[in-house]
Design an enzyme around this catalytic site. Structure first.
Site, PDB file in Angstrom:
ATOM      1  N   CYS A   1       0.837  -1.204   0.000  1.00 35.27           N
ATOM      2  CA  CYS A   1       0.000   0.000   0.000  1.00 35.27           C
ATOM      3  C   CYS A   1       0.870   1.252   0.000  1.00 35.27           C
ATOM      4  O   CYS A   1       1.659   1.448  -0.920  1.00 35.27           O
ATOM      5  CB  CYS A   1      -0.983  -0.042   1.175  1.00 35.27           C
ATOM      6  SG  CYS A   1      -2.373   1.085   0.947  1.00 35.27           S
TER       7      CYS A   1
ATOM      8  N   HIS B   1      -3.907  -4.753  -0.235  1.00 37.75           N
ATOM      9  CA  HIS B   1      -3.478  -5.383   1.014  1.00 37.75           C
ATOM     10  C   HIS B   1      -3.573  -6.908   0.899  1.00 37.75           C
ATOM     11  O   HIS B   1      -4.664  -7.458   1.062  1.00 37.75           O
ATOM     12  CB  HIS B   1      -4.357  -4.907   2.174  1.00 37.75           C
ATOM     13  CG  HIS B   1      -4.042  -3.515   2.601  1.00 37.75           C
ATOM     14  ND1 HIS B   1      -3.102  -3.222   3.560  1.00 37.75           N
ATOM     15  CD2 HIS B   1      -4.503  -2.326   2.165  1.00 37.75           C
ATOM     16  CE1 HIS B   1      -3.005  -1.914   3.710  1.00 37.75           C
ATOM     17  NE2 HIS B   1      -3.856  -1.340   2.874  1.00 37.75           N
TER      18      HIS B   1
ATOM     19  N   GLU C   1      -2.723  -9.105   2.919  1.00 39.42           N
ATOM     20  CA  GLU C   1      -3.118  -9.680   4.224  1.00 39.42           C
ATOM     21  C   GLU C   1      -4.621  -9.530   4.483  1.00 39.42           C
ATOM     22  O   GLU C   1      -5.145 -10.085   5.442  1.00 39.42           O
ATOM     23  CB  GLU C   1      -2.289  -9.045   5.348  1.00 39.42           C
ATOM     24  CG  GLU C   1      -2.675  -7.627   5.771  1.00 39.42           C
ATOM     25  CD  GLU C   1      -2.155  -6.513   4.877  1.00 39.42           C
ATOM     26  OE1 GLU C   1      -1.722  -6.802   3.737  1.00 39.42           O
ATOM     27  OE2 GLU C   1      -2.192  -5.340   5.306  1.00 39.42           O
TER      28      GLU C   1
END
Lengths: 201, 253
Positions: free
Chosen positions: A79, A181, A183
Site C-alpha cells: 500500500c 493489502h 493480508e
C-alpha cells in the site's frame, strides 16, 4: 526472519497473522541490526505519504532501507509502503520518496469515488511467478486515494482498472510493491504472499 | 471493476454476538470468533463489529475479542460502537481492526472526524449515521443508540462528514432495522449521490432481492446481520444470485 518495519503505520498485526498462516517468522522492528540480519524486509503503510517519510527519516530508516535495497535484499512494500519506493508523491503538496523505483505518485481521478476502496480484479501485465495459480478474476482488497502514475513499464506486473489503470503489483529486481493489502485479500492474498515468499527464497 | 460488497455485522455485548430489532429487544446469538471465521470462509467481503457494551471492563473484553477475530480472518475488519476519542480509535486499530466507525461522538464533536482522519488516514475512519424519517418528512440524525433526535439533516451531515475526512459512510436506517422489508433506498441513494466516498446501506435486509435493489441504485456495499447469522441467506448463494444479475461480486476462487 522477515523484518516488518515498525514506524507506526496502521494495522500491522493482520500482516503478521497472515505470515503466521504461511509459517513465516516475522518481527516488527526498527532496529538497524535486526533489519540487517533479516532475510527480507516488508515496508507496510497506511496514512499520509509525508508523515510516513518523516517517520522513516526520524528513525534513519530511509538510509537503512536504501542501503539494504542496494545490497540486493528482497523488500516488499504494501500500500503506502509501495508508494514510498517512488521518487515523488504529489500528496500534501508534494513530497520526495525513497527513490528505489523510478516514477511518481498521483491522486486517483475524481471521476470515480476516492478512496478506491474495495475488491478489484488483478489483471496481469506480464507472465510472472508472483501471479501463479490465482485462478480466474483474482479479487484483492484495495484502500488508497493515491496511486502510481509514472513508472517504468517493464516493472509493471499487474494492474487494476479504477478511473484508469491502477498499478497493483510492481517489481524491479529485489524491490516488489503491492498497492492492495494481501493480508486482507482472503485466500488470494495468502496465495500471493506465498508466491512472493517462494520467489525470494 | 470494483465489486459490490456484502458485509455481515456482529453486534457484540459482553463478548457475545446479540441481535435486536429497531435497536431494542436484544437476544444472544453466537460466539463472535466462530461466527467471524464462518463469514470469512463463506466469502464475506468485510466484517463489522459493533460494541454495544457499556462499562470500561466490558470494553476490555471487547478489545480481546477484536484481537481474536483479527487473527481468524483475512478480510477487512471494521469496528465501532462507543468510540469517543482518538485514543479509543488507536486502541481498536491496535487490536487488529482496519477501520473504525464513529457515530454519536462525531455528531457531538465533529472535529473528531478531522483529528482522527488526519492522524490515522481517511481510509480507516468511517462515519456511521443513524437516521430516521421525522414528522416533517426529512431524515434526521439520531444519536445515543437511536434514542435522541439531533434535528440534523442526514444528507447534510453525510456531506459534512466527507469534508471533515471520513473515508466511508454507513447509513443505518432505523425504521428499516430488523424489519426485513428491504433497505431504506431513498435515503441511502440521496446520500450516495451527495458524496464521493463509498456508502454502505444498513438495516432492513430480509431477502436476496433486497440486495440487488440496493446495488442497482449504485450503492457500494450492503450490511446485514440476522439474515446471515441465522443462515436465512447463505452468503455464497447470495453472491451467486447477484452475480447472475450482472452485479460485480467477488467470488471464492
Amino acid at each position: 526472519m522477515i523484518a516488518i518495519i515498525d514506524y507506526g503505520a496502521g494495522n500491522i498485526k493482520s500482516l503478521q497473522f497472515a505470515l503466521d498462516k504461511l509459517g513465516k517468522n516475522s518481527k516488527l522492528t526498527m532496529d538497524p541490526e535486526e533489519i540487517h540480519q533479516a532475510d527480507s524486509i516488508i515496508l507496510p503503510g497506511v496514512g499520509a505519504f509525508k508523515d510516513a517519510m518523516e517517520a522513516l527519516q526520524r528513525y534513519k530508516l530511509d538510509t537503512i532501507l536504501k542501503k539494504e535495497a542496494a545490497s540486493g535484499k528482497p523488500i516488499l512494500g504494501i500500500c503506502l509502503g509501495m508508494q514510498l519506493f517512488y521518487e515523488f508523491s504529489e500528496e500534501n503538496g508534494g513530497c520526495t520518496g525513497l527513490g528505489l523505483l523510478s516514477g511518481s505518485v498521483k491522486r486517483i481521478s475524481d471521476r470515480v469515488k476516492v478512496p478506491h476502496m474495495g475488491w478489484n480484479i488483478l489483471q496481469s501485465n506480464q507472465p510472472q511467478r508472483l501471479l501463479h495459480q490465482l485462478g480466474e478474476n483474482p479479487y484483492v482488497y484495495f484502500v488508497h486515494s493515491y496511486a502510481i502514475d509514472e513508472l517504468e513499464e517493464k516493472t509493471l506486473v499487474a494492474s487494476a482498472d479504477y478511473g484508469g489503470r491502477v498499478p497493483a503489483i510492481v517489481q524491479d529486481k529485489n524491490i516488489t510493491g503491492m498497492q492492495f493489502h494481501p493480508e486482507k485479500s482472503g485466500d488470494i492474498g495468502i496465495a500471493l504472499l506465498k508466491n512472493y515468499e517462494e520467489m525470494i527464497s | 471493476m470494483l465489486a459490490k460488497r456484502i458485509i455481515p455485522c456482529l453486534d457484540v455485548d459482553k463478548g457475545r454476538v446479540v441481535k435486536g430489532k429497531k435497536f431494542q429487544d436484544i437476544k444472544d446469538v453466537a460466539n463472535p470468533v466462530e461466527l467471524a471465521a464462518r463469514y470469512n470462509r463463506e466469502g464475506a467481503d468485510e466484517l463489522v463489529f459493533y460494541d454495544i457494551t457499556a462499562s470500561n471492563e466490558e470494553r476490555n473484553i471487547f478489545l480481546d475479542v477484536v484481537e481474536q477475530v483479527a487473527r481468524e480472518i483475512a478480510i477487512p475488519f471494521m469496528v465501532g460502537g462507543g468510540i469517543r476519542t482518538t485514543q479509543d480509535i488507536h486502541s481498536v486499530l491496535h487490536a487488529g481492526a482496519d477501520k473504525v466507525s464513529v457515530n454519536s461522538a462525531a455528531v457531538q464533536r465533529p472535529e473528531l472526524i478531522k483529528e482522527s482522519s488526519d492522524k490515522f488516514g481517511s481510509q480507516c475512519i468511517v462515519l456511521s449515521i443513524d437516521a430516521k424519517r421525522t414528522a416533517d418528512g426529512a431524515f434526521h440524525v439520531f444519536i445515543n443508540g437511536g434514542r435522541k433526535d439531533t434535528g440534523i439533516d442526514a444528507v447534510e451531515w453525510a456531506k459534512r462528514g466527507e469534508v471533515l475526512g471520513a473515508g466511508e459512510l454507513v447509513v443505518n436506517a432505523m425504521d428499516a432495522d430488523g424489519e426485513k422489508n428491504g433497505f431504506q433506498i431513498e435515503l441511502t441513494k440521496k446520500i450516495a449521490d451527495a458524496v464521493n466516498i463509498p456508502v454502505i446501506a444498513s438495516g432492513g435486509a430480509g431477502k436476496i432481492e433486497h440486495f440487488s435493489e440496493v446495488f442497482a441504485e449504485g450503492i457500494d456495499a450492503a450490511l446485514a446481520a440476522s439474515v446471515f447469522h441465522y443462515e436465512e441467506i447463505p452468503i455464497p448463494e447470495l453472491k451467486e444470485y447477484l452475480s447472475s444479475q450482472g452485479i460485480p461480486m467477488r467470488r471464492k476462487a
